[in-house]
Design a protein around this motif. Structure first.
Motif, PDB file in Angstrom:
ATOM      1  N   SER A 889       0.825  -1.199   0.000  1.00  0.00           N
ATOM      2  CA  SER A 889       0.000   0.000   0.000  1.00  0.00           C
ATOM      3  C   SER A 889       0.865   1.257   0.000  1.00  0.00           C
ATOM      4  O   SER A 889       0.591   2.221  -0.742  1.00  0.00           O
ATOM      5  CB  SER A 889      -0.919  -0.008   1.226  1.00  0.00           C
ATOM      6  N   ALA A 915      -4.094   2.206  -3.683  1.00  0.00           N
ATOM      7  CA  ALA A 915      -3.343   2.040  -2.433  1.00  0.00           C
ATOM      8  C   ALA A 915      -4.273   2.113  -1.227  1.00  0.00           C
ATOM      9  O   ALA A 915      -4.168   1.312  -0.277  1.00  0.00           O
ATOM     10  CB  ALA A 915      -2.267   3.122  -2.324  1.00  0.00           C
ATOM     11  N   GLU A 918      -6.518  -1.127  -1.051  1.00  0.00           N
ATOM     12  CA  GLU A 918      -5.790  -2.305  -0.542  1.00  0.00           C
ATOM     13  C   GLU A 918      -5.571  -2.185   0.962  1.00  0.00           C
ATOM     14  O   GLU A 918      -5.682  -3.175   1.693  1.00  0.00           O
ATOM     15  CB  GLU A 918      -4.466  -2.460  -1.295  1.00  0.00           C
ATOM     16  N   ALA A 919      -5.259  -0.979   1.421  1.00  0.00           N
ATOM     17  CA  ALA A 919      -5.067  -0.788   2.861  1.00  0.00           C
ATOM     18  C   ALA A 919      -6.373  -1.013   3.623  1.00  0.00           C
ATOM     19  O   ALA A 919      -6.394  -1.647   4.683  1.00  0.00           O
ATOM     20  CB  ALA A 919      -4.527   0.613   3.127  1.00  0.00           C
TER      21      ALA A 919
END
Length: 959
Positions: A889, A915, A918-919
């Motif tokens: 991320s 990013a 995904e985090a």
């Protein structure tokens, strides 16, 4: 493991029967099993093993057989089944769960069969019960007089079950099945008139009247030839019914003695004669029956009702039973427990309920039961009975016949008419309570079997049982409704103190009163002992006593008054446990943390997780530990202090065991959470590998373990430091680095400072460097940049001295982050570049990705977006695994910001959004906040603001 008495006396295991050896050893086992969980005296065993005068060395012979039997059981892992052969003074007791004994299961099935509403279900239960028999009871044993009596009693129970099964078949119309069953049994017991009578009726109803009449004449002749007697009333009544009835008649068979007794109201009595109708008691015009030896009687009078087997209580002048009340006085100073009192009232509202109050020693089970019983006298107009079963008393349990005798006398039975045997007395008790509304309080019960014998027979009766054990057998067989009792909340504990000491004294020191309640752990017994100490010393302040109790070393001593106290109550509970559970409890006391799983318990006790789990289950059943979540137990503070006193010499050994368990498990968690990561250290030279280490299925499970165990790991590390085991302390702390990276703002610095003290105490440059590197990074994230810089300046030097190039690389990266924040960007870039070289030289891809990520971030700070993008892409090409959510991320976020700086806004927004997602998907809220903050600098989309605020909220909730 299974113990068998219904056939050859044996012990069956997974690998086959145990080689018990000579008949006398089987006799010894049989005698112990017939009184399972009850001490059997040496004299009683002697009677069982010898028919005549025992030899002079009888004691030695018995001791030898006990020793051999104990060894056989130990070799079969009996302890894991909760089986123990213990010596109690001049007696022995074989402790075993009831489910392991075939005779107990036989009785359970009979009880269940009698409770069935339909005959089809009863047939299934009776058949299953009879299937447990594999031959004559107690075969293979030398039958001394007591064993002969026991074998005869068991056989009588079996034959009665056969008769009950035949009647159930008859109720279903399956008379041929009943006849086939009874034919075989009648051949084996030709003189048993009840069997012959049942067979005659089964044959008759199956349309085989001639065979039924032939069976009567054959039995009559046999009785005359063998015993010189005429048929009794059961056989004669069956014969008369067949003569009167038409083929296929479904007249009900004569009742058994027990069923007849239940049908005759107490006090009604029976005729003075044992056979035939009473004078003038037949139908109009009836004459005395002559259907005896001649078989020619044609009397149409109904047979006389059988005489009840036991005398009934004499009626009161009004014709109602006298109300009885055996309850002790209501407890004084009782407070709170409103929810539990309401639960008892709800449980008592059902039909023939059994209410089960369970909890640890001293939690106030008896007080609750008596409080509820005294509050509801109108519910039980026929009285209230009470018995202390002393299941956890040093004095031992009372004999069941003594308890039943007291109940029967209270119900009005003449002392000379009380039966001498437990089954007979229990049957009479059930009969007398069948039509009454009684409360029966059975206090301090140790096992389910004892309680079952004392249950009343009436549907309007309520039985209230208290026990330190869960008595799950009683829940299964009698639908007992559990009301678990826990410790008191602080306010209720303070109110209890006020109830004994007076409100003025408690109101004068409210803070000290609350502290006393907390130090007593909310345990009513401890609170009452504390109040008793203060009541007898009016010049003492509550604060002074709280100060005394604050010292753990003397707390249990202060909570004892005369023969009453927490330690005494716990001692009696522990005495009932098998040795393995006691050993486990003693070792649990030395755990510096608060929670235990089977792996930690095994490490403490030096066993394996399977054995440890079994011991924990036994301790939980005795309410010495509490299961707070599946596979996770906790000890009450006072129980922990008592457990610690059981085996103080093992404290250090137990501590080292649990420390090494923590290291091994944390290593496994870190390896699963960050696969491919470089190991933090080598194991200590004297490391003791646990018998088993927990496996983690995935990163989420490993991180969950680190989060759940954080507090206990901290306490364990502190205990290691205090015990001088610094080589374990810093390792346990350092191994939590995946969680520190994941939740960097969760106040990790105090724990890392403890690790730094341990590393310096060990004079270990490697350890000191590693801890300094992690601590410096945490301080940086907390905004304590100057402190971080002071620590991190030394870290790369120490790593170089220790020959730790990867540690040096990580230290240089963290130092570079601080230098960049302090405006020393060129130096920071140099240190990052040096870190990349070190990691490439070592071939460690994982650490190289870390160094490239930070170098990329610094290039962004230095307004070099293309260099930043190149570094980040190189790192991504090295392939951070899917599980490395944080790393991936952050790299995607750097790429996105670099694209924005290069004027490629669409690509930049897309990468930052990726990013952040995904985090968010992996629960890395800090990474999500960083990516979304970058997005909000270039976009005002409401979705980005909403996700940013939600991630911030989650972070605030977790902190």
């Amino acid at each position: 493991m299974e113990f068998r008495l219904l056939g050859t006396v044996s012990v069956e295991t997974l690998t086959g029967p145990l080689p018990l050896g000579p008949a006398k050893r089987r006799s010894l086992l049989a005698a112990l099993l017939l009184s399972a969980n009850t001490p059997v005296s040496l004299g009683r065993l002697t009677e069982c093993l010898w028919d005549d005068e025992p030899p002079s060395q009888a004691r030695g012979v018995i001791q030898g057989h006990v020793s051999r039997l104990r060894a056989l059981l130990a070799g079969a892992d009996a302890e894991a089944y909760g089986v123990e052969l213990a010596t109690l003074g001049d007696a022995y007791v074989l402790r075993a769960p009831e489910t392991l004994l075939d005779s107990q299961r036989f009785e359970e099935l009979l009880m269940l069969a009698r409770e069935q509403r339909g005959p089809a279900d009863a047939v299934l239960m009776f058949k299953e019960a009879l299937s447990l028999w594999q031959g004559p009871a107690l075969s293979g044993a030398f039958a001394g007089p007591p064993l002969r009596v026991a074998a005869h009693s068991l056989e009588e129970s079996r034959l009665a079950t056969v008769e009950q099964l035949s009647r159930a078949y008859g109720a279903l119309g399956e008379h041929h099945r009943a006849a086939a069953l009874l034919t075989a049994e009648t051949a084996a017991h030709p003189l048993r008139e009840s069997l012959a009578a049942e067979l005659m009726l089964a044959l008759f109803r199956a349309g085989r009247q001639s065979e039924a009449l032939d069976r009567f004449h054959r039995t009559r002749r046999l009785l005359a030839d063998e015993l010189g007697i005429d048929p009794g009333h059961e056989l004669a009544d069956a014969y008369a019914l067949i003569l009167r009835g038409a083929p296929g008649s479904t007249d009900a068979p004569p009742k058994s003695a027990e069923a007849s007794a239940a049908a005759v109201p107490p006090g009604s009595g029976g005729p003075p004669g044992a056979e035939g109708p009473s004078g003038g008691g037949g139908s109009p015009g009836g004459t005395e029956g002559s259907s005896g030896a001649t078989g020619g009687g044609t009397d149409t009078a109904a047979p006389a009702p059988p005489r009840p087997p036991f005398p009934a209580a004499p009626p009161s002048p009004a014709g109602e039973p006298h109300p009885v009340d055996l309850l002790p006085r209501a407890p004084r100073g009782f407070h709170g427990r409103a929810a539990e009192l309401a639960a008892l009232s709800r449980s008592a509202a059902g039909e023939a309920p059994v209410c089960l109050v369970t909890g640890p020693a001293g939690v106030g089970k008896t007080a609750l039961a008596l409080q509820w019983a005294h509050r509801n006298p109108a519910l039980f107009p026929d009285g209230r009975l009470f018995a202390d079963l002393r299941g956890f008393s040093a004095a031992g349990e009372p004999a069941l016949i003594d308890v039943l005798r007291e109940f029967l006398l209270a119900l009005g039975v003449s002392p000379r008419r009380v039966p001498e045997s437990v089954p007979a007395a229990a049957a009479l008790f059930r009969s007398l309570t069948a039509r009454r509304r009684l409360l029966v309080v059975l206090d301090n019960a140790r096992d389910s079997a004892t309680v079952r014998t004392l249950l009343p027979g009436g549907a309007d009766c309520v039985t209230l049982v208290t026990s330190r054990h869960r008595l799950e057998g009683l829940i299964a067989s009698d639908a007992a409704r559990p009301v678990p009792l826990d410790t008191l909340e602080t306010d209720d504990g303070t109110a209890l103190l006020a109830g004994v000491l007076g409100e003025e004294r408690v109101l004068a020191e409210p803070v000290a009163a609350r502290r006393l309640s907390e130090l007593c752990g909310g345990l009513p017994l401890a609170l009452r002992v504390t109040a008793a100490r203060l009541a007898g010393r009016p010049h003492w302040t509550l604060a002074a006593l709280a100060g005394e109790l604050a010292d753990e070393r003397g707390r249990l001593a202060y909570l004892d008054v005369d023969d009453t106290g927490v330690a005494a109550a716990l001692r009696l509970t522990v005495q009932q446990l098998p040795p393995g559970a006691v050993h486990q409890l003693a070792r649990l006391g030395h755990h510096p943390g608060g929670h235990y799983d089977p792996y930690a318990a095994a490490a403490l006790a030096g066993t394996d997780p399977v054995t440890a789990r079994a011991a924990l289950e036994q301790l939980a059943a005795a309410h010495l530990v509490t299961e707070t979540a599946p596979g996770r137990w906790v000890l009450h503070d006072l129980v922990r202090l008592y457990a610690r006193s059981l085996d103080p010499a093992s404290a250090r050994e137990a501590l080292i065991g649990v420390l090494d368990h923590c290291i091994a498990t944390a290593l496994a968690a870190a390896d699963t959470a960050e696969p491919g990561g470089e190991p933090c250290f080598v194991l200590p030279e004297d490391f003791r590998r646990p018998s088993a280490v927990q496996d983690f299925a995935d990163r989420a499970e490993a991180m969950r373990w680190l989060a759940t165990e954080r507090e206990d790991l901290a306490l364990t590390a502190l205990a290691a430091r205090e015990a001088g085991l610094d080589d374990r302390a810093w390792r346990i702390i350092l191994l939590q680095w995946p969680q520190m990276v994941w939740r960097v703002r969760d106040s990790w610095s105090p724990l890392l400072e403890l690790a730094l003290e341990s590393a310096r105490a060990e004079k270990d440059a490697y350890a000191e460097s590693r801890v300094l590197t992690l601590l410096g990074w945490v301080l940086t994230e907390e905004g304590r940049t100057a402190e971080a810089a002071a620590l991190l300046e030394r870290s790369p030097v120490l790593a170089r001295e220790a020959g730790d190039p990867l540690g040096e690389a990580t230290a240089l990266v963290n130092l570079a982050v601080v230098q960049a924040e302090l405006g020393e960007l060129p130096t920071a870039l140099e240190n990052c570049a040096r870190a990349v070289e070190l990691t490439r030289g070592e071939g460690d891809r994982h650490t190289e990705i870390l160094t490239l990520q930070h170098l990329a971030r610094m290039h962004l700070t230095a307004h070099r977006p293309q260099e930043a993008l190149d570094c980040a892409r190189t790192a991504l090409d090295l392939g951070p695994e899917h599980e490395e959510a944080a790393r991936r991320s952050l790299l995607l976020a750097v790429c996105g910001e670099a694209q924005l700086a290069l004027g490629e806004e669409e690509d930049g927004v897309r990468l930052l959004d990726r990013a952040a997602r995904e985090a968010e998907r992996d629960g890395y809220d800090e990474g999500a906040v960083r990516a979304l903050e970058a997005l909000l600098r270039v976009s005002s989309r409401a979705e980005f603001r909403r996700r940013h605020d939600e991630a911030l909220r989650r972070l605030a909730e977790e902190s």
